[in-house]
Write a protein that holds these residues in place. Structure first.
Motif, PDB file in Angstrom:
ATOM      1  N   THR A  33      26.624  25.246  -2.183  1.00  0.00           N
ATOM      2  CA  THR A  33      25.086  24.757  -1.373  1.00  0.00           C
ATOM      3  C   THR A  33      23.922  24.062  -1.494  1.00  0.00           C
ATOM      4  OG1 THR A  33      24.053  26.989  -0.445  1.00  0.00           O
ATOM      5  CG2 THR A  33      25.685  26.719   0.627  1.00  0.00           C
ATOM      6  N   ILE A  34      23.224  23.409  -0.951  1.00  0.00           N
ATOM      7  CA  ILE A  34      22.067  22.727  -1.534  1.00  0.00           C
ATOM      8  C   ILE A  34      21.413  23.756  -1.815  1.00  0.00           C
ATOM      9  CG2 ILE A  34      20.402  22.918   0.309  1.00  0.00           C
ATOM     10  CD1 ILE A  34      21.236  19.843  -2.162  1.00  0.00           C
ATOM     11  N   GLU A  35      21.106  25.179  -1.470  1.00  0.00           N
ATOM     12  CA  GLU A  35      20.511  26.271  -2.114  1.00  0.00           C
ATOM     13  C   GLU A  35      20.409  26.751  -3.657  1.00  0.00           C
ATOM     14  OE1 GLU A  35      18.024  27.253  -0.235  1.00  0.00           O
ATOM     15  OE2 GLU A  35      18.948  25.782   0.926  1.00  0.00           O
ATOM     16  N   VAL A  36      21.593  26.491  -4.085  1.00  0.00           N
ATOM     17  CA  VAL A  36      21.539  26.764  -5.467  1.00  0.00           C
ATOM     18  C   VAL A  36      21.439  26.914  -6.700  1.00  0.00           C
ATOM     19  CG1 VAL A  36      24.348  27.280  -5.157  1.00  0.00           C
ATOM     20  CG2 VAL A  36      23.466  24.710  -6.198  1.00  0.00           C
ATOM     21  N   PHE A  37      19.985  25.567  -6.166  1.00  0.00           N
ATOM     22  CA  PHE A  37      19.509  25.353  -7.710  1.00  0.00           C
ATOM     23  C   PHE A  37      17.750  25.784  -7.422  1.00  0.00           C
ATOM     24  CE2 PHE A  37      21.580  20.188  -6.470  1.00  0.00           C
ATOM     25  CZ  PHE A  37      22.698  20.295  -7.611  1.00  0.00           C
ATOM     26  N   LYS A  38      18.195  26.839  -6.419  1.00  0.00           N
ATOM     27  CA  LYS A  38      16.630  27.410  -6.813  1.00  0.00           C
ATOM     28  C   LYS A  38      16.880  28.966  -7.355  1.00  0.00           C
ATOM     29  CE  LYS A  38      15.019  27.085  -2.081  1.00  0.00           C
ATOM     30  NZ  LYS A  38      15.414  27.624  -0.437  1.00  0.00           N
ATOM     31  N   ASN A  39      18.264  29.075  -7.901  1.00  0.00           N
ATOM     32  CA  ASN A  39      18.502  29.685  -9.141  1.00  0.00           C
ATOM     33  C   ASN A  39      17.962  28.087 -10.155  1.00  0.00           C
ATOM     34  OD1 ASN A  39      19.062  31.467 -10.892  1.00  0.00           O
ATOM     35  ND2 ASN A  39      21.672  31.781 -10.676  1.00  0.00           N
ATOM     36  N   ARG A  40      16.901  29.391 -11.019  1.00  0.00           N
ATOM     37  CA  ARG A  40      16.602  28.500 -12.843  1.00  0.00           C
ATOM     38  C   ARG A  40      17.663  29.201 -13.511  1.00  0.00           C
ATOM     39  NH1 ARG A  40      10.927  28.668 -13.833  1.00  0.00           N
ATOM     40  NH2 ARG A  40       9.536  28.582 -12.178  1.00  0.00           N
ATOM     41  N   GLU A  41      19.088  29.414 -13.442  1.00  0.00           N
ATOM     42  CA  GLU A  41      19.483  29.753 -14.404  1.00  0.00           C
ATOM     43  C   GLU A  41      21.132  29.105 -14.286  1.00  0.00           C
ATOM     44  OE1 GLU A  41      20.044  31.881 -17.219  1.00  0.00           O
ATOM     45  OE2 GLU A  41      17.668  32.277 -15.956  1.00  0.00           O
ATOM     46  N   HIS A  42      20.917  28.266 -13.334  1.00  0.00           N
ATOM     47  CA  HIS A  42      21.835  27.134 -12.207  1.00  0.00           C
ATOM     48  C   HIS A  42      22.078  26.621 -14.192  1.00  0.00           C
ATOM     49  CE1 HIS A  42      23.872  23.729 -10.807  1.00  0.00           C
ATOM     50  NE2 HIS A  42      24.665  25.079 -10.427  1.00  0.00           N
ATOM     51  N   PRO A  43      23.590  26.279 -14.340  1.00  0.00           N
ATOM     52  CA  PRO A  43      24.234  26.077 -15.674  1.00  0.00           C
ATOM     53  C   PRO A  43      23.662  24.268 -15.347  1.00  0.00           C
ATOM     54  CG  PRO A  43      26.216  26.923 -14.520  1.00  0.00           C
ATOM     55  CD  PRO A  43      25.129  26.962 -13.669  1.00  0.00           C
ATOM     56  N   GLN A  44      23.103  23.669 -14.775  1.00  0.00           N
ATOM     57  CA  GLN A  44      22.871  22.307 -15.069  1.00  0.00           C
ATOM     58  C   GLN A  44      21.776  21.827 -14.961  1.00  0.00           C
ATOM     59  OE1 GLN A  44      21.631  19.969 -11.875  1.00  0.00           O
ATOM     60  NE2 GLN A  44      23.296  17.277 -12.142  1.00  0.00           N
ATOM     61  N   ARG A  45      20.857  22.315 -14.504  1.00  0.00           N
ATOM     62  CA  ARG A  45      19.002  22.848 -14.633  1.00  0.00           C
ATOM     63  C   ARG A  45      18.880  23.048 -16.338  1.00  0.00           C
ATOM     64  NH1 ARG A  45      17.244  20.617  -9.668  1.00  0.00           N
ATOM     65  NH2 ARG A  45      19.045  19.797  -8.520  1.00  0.00           N
ATOM     66  N   LYS A  46      19.444  24.391 -16.187  1.00  0.00           N
ATOM     67  CA  LYS A  46      19.674  24.821 -18.037  1.00  0.00           C
ATOM     68  C   LYS A  46      19.943  24.280 -18.804  1.00  0.00           C
ATOM     69  CE  LYS A  46      20.621  29.839 -18.821  1.00  0.00           C
ATOM     70  NZ  LYS A  46      21.151  30.066 -20.558  1.00  0.00           N
ATOM     71  N   ALA A  47      20.821  23.501 -18.587  1.00  0.00           N
ATOM     72  CA  ALA A  47      21.573  22.694 -19.935  1.00  0.00           C
ATOM     73  C   ALA A  47      20.142  21.800 -20.094  1.00  0.00           C
ATOM     74  CB  ALA A  47      23.099  22.143 -19.575  1.00  0.00           C
ATOM     75  N   VAL A  48      19.872  21.047 -19.481  1.00  0.00           N
ATOM     76  CA  VAL A  48      19.189  19.758 -18.937  1.00  0.00           C
ATOM     77  C   VAL A  48      17.188  20.507 -19.313  1.00  0.00           C
ATOM     78  CG1 VAL A  48      17.469  18.515 -18.050  1.00  0.00           C
ATOM     79  CG2 VAL A  48      19.683  18.848 -17.025  1.00  0.00           C
ATOM     80  N   GLU A  49      17.675  21.231 -19.684  1.00  0.00           N
ATOM     81  CA  GLU A  49      16.097  22.263 -20.564  1.00  0.00           C
ATOM     82  C   GLU A  49      16.112  23.162 -21.647  1.00  0.00           C
ATOM     83  OE1 GLU A  49      12.721  21.849 -19.488  1.00  0.00           O
ATOM     84  OE2 GLU A  49      12.853  21.013 -17.107  1.00  0.00           O
ATOM     85  N   GLU A  50      17.593  23.370 -21.965  1.00  0.00           N
ATOM     86  CA  GLU A  50      17.913  23.562 -23.095  1.00  0.00           C
ATOM     87  C   GLU A  50      18.267  23.357 -24.575  1.00  0.00           C
ATOM     88  OE1 GLU A  50      19.602  27.246 -22.794  1.00  0.00           O
ATOM     89  OE2 GLU A  50      18.120  28.293 -21.916  1.00  0.00           O
ATOM     90  N   CYS A  51      18.875  21.364 -23.369  1.00  0.00           N
ATOM     91  CA  CYS A  51      19.857  20.554 -24.809  1.00  0.00           C
ATOM     92  C   CYS A  51      18.474  20.030 -25.939  1.00  0.00           C
ATOM     93  CB  CYS A  51      20.238  19.145 -24.003  1.00  0.00           C
ATOM     94  SG  CYS A  51      20.610  18.037 -24.743  1.00  0.00           S
ATOM     95  N   PRO A  52      18.897  20.284 -27.219  1.00  0.00           N
ATOM     96  CA  PRO A  52      18.266  19.953 -27.800  1.00  0.00           C
ATOM     97  C   PRO A  52      17.307  18.734 -28.394  1.00  0.00           C
ATOM     98  CG  PRO A  52      19.724  21.272 -29.094  1.00  0.00           C
ATOM     99  CD  PRO A  52      19.859  20.858 -27.434  1.00  0.00           C
TER     100      PRO A  52
END
Lengths: 236, 236, 236, 236, 236, 236
Positions: free
Chosen positions: C62-81
């Protein structure tokens, strides 16, 4: 090819040619799924010279094979007649290249009219900068040896589901490529010129706001009168 | 269509509209596999007016059929209301044209908002020069008669796997085309405008170097505060 | 990655790299079916950092999942070197987006070298204006949640039928993207530089009208002599 | 898995389960494009244990790799719990085998409930003679190393476009395979049993000549009365 | 349909009918990609009665819609004339069912001649046990609502790329299904009977060891003499 | 072909042969996507004799062409050597037949070993009753003239993406068809026999409950000891 025919084919579209062929019962002469790498050029017109690929067997397709001057791909590039169109049957498989920038440049320098594959070319960004008509499905960086083995020169082939016989007249424009059977080239070219004159007239009238009903096709007598006047005025 | 809704839809992207529809449980409203022939134009917005093709049977699809003023393709081109979007169900088959340059020009001159097919258009290089939104899968030089028979006007259809009902609101941008059910158009347009304001804010902050975490979506209180300030400053 | 290797890879083509890999028995390292959104940029070079998508299950997307800072897509975007290439396994499914303009911008700002998916991106017209290498199959406006669930970060994946291991060296140019196994990067880069020098020589000679026979490959002694002279003259 | 649930799932069809999942908003749980090799068996029911393949890189997939007892394919076959269903993500690629007769036999002997791949199996004529539920796309004689590299055990995967999480309940019948999210298994199984009783009643009435209108679904009061009587008479 | 025509069509193959249609310039009347669920039955022969599906929009395709007696799928099943063949345009999409066992049984009980979809059926193992000709692409357990919305009854449709008009004569055998335009049914049936007599003669001679040259087609005078004698002897 | 080789190939599976070829670096020798029409027969073994189809051009493919005794399809059927396997390149297109029941019967009567196409056969229900190995993709009722033109006899071709040279050794079983390069046939056959003996041993042990670890491949010394004893006991 008759020089008049060639000149006529330089000035008509593949769409118009497809309709002229359709009227003669030929439905499959457009090469499906290929696009020009460099769309702004004049039409490509020439007689088909063909290369046939089969699936590559690994032991027969090491990098060493190109040392053989008789390798069909290299031989065909050197023997394709100036003015011809080089047409490649790649079995619609673009996972590896049908050819690359150096061979395409060699064909251009040798005076060949253009090249078409239903697979893909490598070095496509370089090729796109050449003043030379090149058509493919999509870029394909891997060497042809990965997937393709050149096996026959100037035999009848399929290209993008179209039948291509050596000597057929091949025409390309910004839309794609059509194959005209050799024995029909003169009459189809002449008819396409006439159709183009009429379509130019129609397009002009439609741009002026006229309805297509009765005009395209010209079932109204007035449309035929207007077209005759327009031709006289335009000298076409 | 509500003029406000139309204006709003001129300023939002198909991507944002897809998300607004996704929130309402609608997952299949993006027309899959079509691209604009002329990408730099303003959005295409209008109500769907449809044409349905079925596979062509040869005896019913000779070149003579266009002499009939009631031929559904020609009739539809003359009857499509100004402001509407002409949407064609070509069964995702681009082996032959859904229409060509002359008919597309006629639609443009009649004030139609744009045209979409899940097949292809012929005369695509000419069409690409018109100041008119046109979407297809790929160029297709052969006349429609080769593969398609126009059979129904303004019935519900599929286009690129999306359901399209006459009167649905169709929006196209540089990315593709989305179909908004008629009864949702106003609310989806309004929500999309709000989403766009927020996304513009986020894009600006990201360009300034801010992390997306807590910002997109704005789970951090500070993000919401900053957004409110930004809106006031920008007057949006 | 060795800085020399990186510099070398900035100056060679994916086509040349594919041949160097072919010589080592690696036939499947070209990512099939992806194209650059913004073709005029310098090469993309970096080590692979991966994201794996699986098919989306509706209740988990659901659209709500992006509220989770651990969502892998968002996490990966912030952690990619910084300096890495972000490679996404979208199972070749472009019906929904792999990511959109904001996340792509964030990666660019974070110093990532580029991004590749075998699916599609939303906001593709905006992305095409960024000075950042981005490769996909075709535009895809629907949110990733429609079809894709981000499930794993930096695991071995497939992308366009190529195997991609975290740390592999990924190179993109105007033609597409190739994946070089990490342990081969130095030797392949060095060899590709040498091949490029030779191909530049050949291209120049072919432009001057020379035949490819005996030249490409240089089976004629004269070709090797000429090449040696050319290298000295050019200082390469 | 709850033993009652398992027993219930042995007696219902994948079609009925798909409808029960559809009612809960889950549209993609049927594994597309797989068929049983040996259709006459009882239902396959068990919890998912997964194996993920990625595209094979040639240097990592020589015939020697199977000498490694930790090779994920071999390890998974020995570790898959009795009663589980072994589900393989082969990226829908059946050009090479997902496994062969010996491994499938080993799974059967270990008490595993069945095996599913969205690719193909080798030794399929032998497998078709085993009293063991096996589902694939089509036979695939080449060893898995040709195309597939086993890379992960018991992670979430896609199989035939369905999302599969370890522990999900997998059910196969003569039609194909459906994946029930673990937390829904009990309620879906119970509902499917009720639906099956009703459908058996309807099928009997339709065979007796009754119309489906008012009966399926039972919008006529009489249909509900008849069903209640039928249940009592049948003791279901 | 003329009862003689029907009887004649019961005794000829779809392959022979395709050739008779080919001679009349009709190349696309075979429904591509469908197979019988229960191959041992007599031919299916009847006039086409059609159902058209479009892509499903989620809000219009909840499980509740079947409570509406006017739902086109259910209505069509009750109104299809006995003796007709029920032909469904499912846009070649077998991800969800075109219909299931109960509806198929109802059609059988109502005296319908058979059913064809270019998608798939659910409950396919049950359907395969009915003494009723049913053709589809592959089993499809999910309810039609997942992907399909029934929208039109008895309009011209496409099915497996073949054009189907209501009233066309549809013939199925163990190989597939062919659509004969209504106005050609009598002559095509009569010609196919004659062709079948000749092919039976040829098959017998070939089984006896005769060459096909001069026999098939009978360009040798002796072949025509032998055939005349064989016909007399067989009384055909 | 060496009679011992032929006999050996009668007793091994295509799966085993694919592995033997894989060990020699040949990954593409399995004909993708074809299945036997009549699966219960002994292996098909013979040397390849090929027929190449190209796309049909309508004016060259009227029904009259079969009156020509030199038509390549008919000529090939009469000239294919007894004991050979007739392999057809149909460009993976099964929209029309590669051949039909009469020609297949003629091949059988002439002592040909079997027939393979990567397209389809017409009269498939009749063919399925012949005691003759026949492999195709799916039934195809339309005459070959609809889509295919026979153009070359006994040249190298592709079939189901596999390279096939005249004289290659072709083996078919219940799973499909594999192509062994002529010069490898003897050694591959001999190795496959040895592999089959070992796999039979393993299968027996696995049926008795033994783990595959250390057994398959036999990395445990005990496995090798047991195998040696088993061979002696079985006399293999």
């Amino acid at each position: 090819m008759n020089p008049t025919t060639k000149q006529q084919l330089m000035g008509v579209s593949t769409a118009t040619l497809c309709t002229a062929l359709f009227k003669r019962g030929l439905h499959h002469q457009f090469i499906q799924g290929v696009l020009p790498l460099n769309p702004g050029l004049p039409n490509m017109v020439g007689e088909a010279y063909t290369l046939r690929y089969m699936p590559a067997r690994e032991d027969l397709n090491t990098i060493e094979v190109f040392k053989n001057r008789e390798h069909p791909q290299r031989k065909a590039v050197e023997e394709c007649p100036p003015g011809a169109v080089f047409v490649i049957d790649s079995r619609k498989d673009a996972r590896a290249a049908s050819a690359g920038g150096i061979l395409v440049t060699r064909l251009m320098k040798r005076g060949v009219a253009g090249i078409v594959t239903d697979g893909g070319f490598r070095d496509s960004p370089d090729i796109a900068r050449l003043p030379f008509p090149v058509y493919h499905q999509r870029p394909a960086a891997p060497t042809n040896l990965t997937v393709h083995q050149a096996i026959d020169i100037n035999v009848p082939i399929g290209c993008g589901d179209a039948p291509v016989f050596p000597g057929d007249v091949v025409v390309g424009d910004g839309e794609g490529v059509v194959v005209i059977p050799a024995h029909l080239a003169d009459e189809v070219a002449a008819e396409a010129v006439e159709m183009t004159v009429f379509e130019d007239f129609v397009q002009e009238k439609v741009m002026e706001g006229r309805s297509i009903l009765g005009l395209y096709p010209p079932t109204d007598e007035q449309s035929r009168v207007d077209f005759a006047a327009w031709r006289r005025a335009k000298g076409r």
